[in-house]
Scaffold this motif. Structure first.
Motif, PDB file in Angstrom:
ATOM      1  N   ARG A 153     -28.713 -12.049  -0.949  1.00 15.59           N
ATOM      2  CA  ARG A 153     -28.002 -12.724  -2.068  1.00 15.59           C
ATOM      3  C   ARG A 153     -26.523 -12.334  -2.130  1.00 15.59           C
ATOM      4  O   ARG A 153     -25.937 -12.242  -3.229  1.00 15.59           O
ATOM      5  CB  ARG A 153     -28.651 -12.423  -3.433  1.00 15.59           C
ATOM      6  N   ILE A 154     -25.941 -12.086  -0.958  1.00 12.99           N
ATOM      7  CA  ILE A 154     -24.539 -11.663  -0.925  1.00 12.99           C
ATOM      8  C   ILE A 154     -23.614 -12.723  -1.515  1.00 12.99           C
ATOM      9  O   ILE A 154     -22.717 -12.415  -2.310  1.00 12.99           O
ATOM     10  CB  ILE A 154     -24.127 -11.385   0.535  1.00 12.99           C
ATOM     11  N   ARG A 155     -23.833 -13.970  -1.108  1.00 16.64           N
ATOM     12  CA  ARG A 155     -22.900 -15.018  -1.535  1.00 16.64           C
ATOM     13  C   ARG A 155     -22.935 -15.248  -3.047  1.00 16.64           C
ATOM     14  O   ARG A 155     -21.881 -15.265  -3.692  1.00 16.64           O
ATOM     15  CB  ARG A 155     -23.159 -16.305  -0.740  1.00 16.64           C
TER      16      ARG A 155
ATOM     17  N   SER B 197     -28.882 -23.753   5.449  1.00 19.29           N
ATOM     18  CA  SER B 197     -28.210 -23.599   6.747  1.00 19.29           C
ATOM     19  C   SER B 197     -29.035 -22.701   7.677  1.00 19.29           C
ATOM     20  O   SER B 197     -29.098 -22.929   8.881  1.00 19.29           O
ATOM     21  CB  SER B 197     -26.785 -23.066   6.576  1.00 19.29           C
ATOM     22  N   LEU B 198     -29.693 -21.700   7.106  1.00 16.02           N
ATOM     23  CA  LEU B 198     -30.513 -20.813   7.945  1.00 16.02           C
ATOM     24  C   LEU B 198     -31.749 -21.553   8.461  1.00 16.02           C
ATOM     25  O   LEU B 198     -32.130 -21.411   9.633  1.00 16.02           O
ATOM     26  CB  LEU B 198     -30.936 -19.564   7.160  1.00 16.02           C
ATOM     27  N   ILE B 199     -32.371 -22.354   7.583  1.00 17.82           N
ATOM     28  CA  ILE B 199     -33.567 -23.117   8.005  1.00 17.82           C
ATOM     29  C   ILE B 199     -33.194 -24.044   9.168  1.00 17.82           C
ATOM     30  O   ILE B 199     -33.875 -24.101  10.199  1.00 17.82           O
ATOM     31  CB  ILE B 199     -34.143 -23.949   6.828  1.00 17.82           C
TER      32      ILE B 199
ATOM     33  N   ALA C  67     -15.268  -9.953   8.750  1.00 21.74           N
ATOM     34  CA  ALA C  67     -15.841  -8.598   8.878  1.00 21.74           C
ATOM     35  C   ALA C  67     -17.368  -8.681   8.851  1.00 21.74           C
ATOM     36  O   ALA C  67     -18.061  -8.009   9.624  1.00 21.74           O
ATOM     37  CB  ALA C  67     -15.344  -7.705   7.743  1.00 21.74           C
ATOM     38  N   PHE C  68     -17.886  -9.531   7.980  1.00 27.07           N
ATOM     39  CA  PHE C  68     -19.338  -9.711   7.850  1.00 27.07           C
ATOM     40  C   PHE C  68     -19.942 -10.186   9.175  1.00 27.07           C
ATOM     41  O   PHE C  68     -20.985  -9.715   9.618  1.00 27.07           O
ATOM     42  CB  PHE C  68     -19.589 -10.742   6.740  1.00 27.07           C
ATOM     43  N   GLN C  69     -19.239 -11.115   9.813  1.00 30.02           N
ATOM     44  CA  GLN C  69     -19.745 -11.643  11.085  1.00 30.02           C
ATOM     45  C   GLN C  69     -19.682 -10.598  12.198  1.00 30.02           C
ATOM     46  O   GLN C  69     -20.606 -10.466  12.993  1.00 30.02           O
ATOM     47  CB  GLN C  69     -18.938 -12.891  11.481  1.00 30.02           C
TER      48      GLN C  69
HETATM   49  C1  GRG Z   1     -27.236 -25.602  10.359  1.00 25.89           C
HETATM   50  C2  GRG Z   1     -25.304 -26.723   9.201  1.00 25.89           C
HETATM   51  C3  GRG Z   1     -25.890 -25.525   9.779  1.00 25.89           C
HETATM   52  C4  GRG Z   1     -25.195 -24.412   9.722  1.00 25.89           C
HETATM   53  C5  GRG Z   1     -25.696 -23.116  10.147  1.00 25.89           C
HETATM   54  C6  GRG Z   1     -24.425 -19.943   8.794  1.00 25.89           C
HETATM   55  C7  GRG Z   1     -25.063 -20.731   9.850  1.00 25.89           C
HETATM   56  C8  GRG Z   1     -24.599 -22.135   9.969  1.00 25.89           C
HETATM   57  C9  GRG Z   1     -25.994 -20.231  10.642  1.00 25.89           C
HETATM   58  C10 GRG Z   1     -26.450 -18.839  10.579  1.00 25.89           C
HETATM   59  C11 GRG Z   1     -26.325 -18.208  11.902  1.00 25.89           C
HETATM   60  C12 GRG Z   1     -26.168 -16.773  11.734  1.00 25.89           C
HETATM   61  C13 GRG Z   1     -27.414 -15.953  11.761  1.00 25.89           C
HETATM   62  C14 GRG Z   1     -24.944 -16.257  11.559  1.00 25.89           C
HETATM   63  C15 GRG Z   1     -24.701 -14.837  11.393  1.00 25.89           C
HETATM   64  C16 GRG Z   1     -24.173 -14.475  10.038  1.00 25.89           C
HETATM   65  C17 GRG Z   1     -25.114 -14.919   8.995  1.00 25.89           C
HETATM   66  C18 GRG Z   1     -24.773 -16.147   8.273  1.00 25.89           C
HETATM   67  C19 GRG Z   1     -26.177 -14.195   8.735  1.00 25.89           C
HETATM   68  C20 GRG Z   1     -27.154 -14.534   7.679  1.00 25.89           C
HETATM   69  O1  GRG Z   1     -26.622 -14.279   6.415  1.00 25.89           O
HETATM   70  P1  GRG Z   1     -27.134 -13.054   5.538  1.00 25.89           P
HETATM   71  O2  GRG Z   1     -27.074 -11.792   6.325  1.00 25.89           O
HETATM   72  O3  GRG Z   1     -28.666 -13.472   5.379  1.00 25.89           O
HETATM   73  O4  GRG Z   1     -26.441 -13.069   4.230  1.00 25.89           O
HETATM   74  P2  GRG Z   1     -29.688 -13.219   4.177  1.00 25.89           P
HETATM   75  O5  GRG Z   1     -31.031 -13.460   4.822  1.00 25.89           O
HETATM   76  O6  GRG Z   1     -29.531 -11.825   3.657  1.00 25.89           O
HETATM   77  O7  GRG Z   1     -29.385 -14.249   3.132  1.00 25.89           O
END
Ligand code: GRG
Length: 295
Positions: free
Chosen positions: A47-49, A81-83, A217-219
């Motif tokens: 829930r960071i965002r 976006s994750l799904i 930085a997060f990435q």
């Molecule tokens: C499919 C339109 C579309 C976009 C996808 C953000 C993204 C775009 C994909 C995620 C790919 C990924 C794993 C990127 C690394 C950074 C990231 C967004 C990690 C996941 O976010 P967290 O760590 O996850 O906040 P939780 O599960 O804690 O919410």
């Protein structure tokens, strides 16, 4: 630190309660969509965002129920976006947040639709903000504009396209991709908090700087965790970037330089908070928490 962990938990619990209300299951012919949505949203995200949205709002006002619908909308878009990112046509990941990814559990058709439904729900709850919540329609429209832009082809979707269809062989394109793919929503999360809180242009400018550097930085941290993190903490197998020959900050720079970069970006982001004086303390602590996170 203990006190700040409580500060985070309090907000996280409130966000989860509100998400539950917004995503209440319905017993109708399409009920499986609610199962899929709830499965993914409540799989244990950090829930960071949404916390960033609340914390940015708190630079200006204490009543965090005011930005709450937007905070939940941001988390819904993030989960969508994750799904979609996990689908075979994209990153093809079998695990997310420590559980089988949505399409593994419900099938690709339902996973695509669960993502679509979450995106639509996020805007539905914004349009449904009513008089109980004291925000002007102008602020709602401006914050909604920022959220839709950041999620679309000039933001997160754009970054995903660059990820899928460009040969990312230098720092410039890697940074472009991440500023859009991961960074745009983090940036919007903070700016929305500022807009709803009544930030002026200078204040928004500093929030913009803060969140852009924080997003990068997060990435970088995410890339480092892929080689140094523990599977059980991250919730999916580590080492996948190297295995899939993915270009990341770590594969491009090496772990040590990536760590240095992450620290520099975090410090840069924190320096933008000086403008807010002591009011920026919680955002600063959040940035440190992200720097030291284990998942
Ligand atoms: C499919 C339109 C579309 C976009 C996808 C953000 C993204 C775009 C994909 C995620 C790919 C990924 C794993 C990127 C690394 C950074 C990231 C967004 C990690 C996941 O976010 P967290 O760590 O996850 O906040 P939780 O599960 O804690 O919410």
């Amino acid at each position: 630190m203990e006190e700040f962990n409580e500060w985070i938990s309090y907000r996280k619990n409130l966000i989860n309660k509100e998400l539950e209300l917004f995503l209440e299951k319905k017993n109708n012919f399409q009920s499986v969509i609610y199962d899929a949505i709830n499965y993914s949203v409540f799989a244990g995200g950090k829930r960071i965002r949404p916390i960033l949205t609340l914390a940015s709002y708190e630079l200006f006002d204490y009543d965090i129920l005011i930005p709450m619908p937007f905070a939940c909308a941001v988390e819904m878009i993030h989960t969508y976006s994750l799904i979609h990112d996990d689908l075979p046509a994209m990153d093809d990941d079998d695990f997310r947040r420590g559980k089988p990814s949505c399409h593994k559990k419900f099938g690709e058709d339902i996973a695509i639709l669960a993502g679509d439904a979450l995106l639509n729900k996020s805007f539905e709850i914004i349009f449904n903000i009513n008089n109980d919540i004291n925000i002007s329609p102008e602020k709602i429209i401006e914050a909604g504009r920022v959220l839709s832009y950041a999620s679309g082809s000039e933001g997160m979707v754009g970054g995903q396209i660059v990820d899928l269809h460009h040969n990312k062989n230098n720092l410039e394109i890697l940074e472009y991709m991440h500023l859009h793919k991961t960074g745009a929503l983090i940036n919007a999360s903070c700016k929305i908090g500022g807009i709803l809180g009544g930030a002026d242009d200078d204040e928004l400018g500093h929030l913009d700087e803060f969140s852009k550097n924080l997003g990068l930085a997060f990435q970088v941290k995410d890339d480092i965790l892929d080689v140094e993190g523990k599977n059980e903490e991250i919730g999916k197998p580590t080492g996948s970037d190297v295995e899939n020959k993915k270009l990341t900050y770590v594969t491009l720079l090496g772990v040590e330089k990536a760590k240095k970069l992450e620290k520099e970006l975090t410090e840069k982001s924190i320096s933008s908070l000086d403008y807010f004086g002591g009011k920026g303390d919680c955002l600063e602590k959040l940035a440190h928490t992200l720097l030291h996170r284990k998942n």
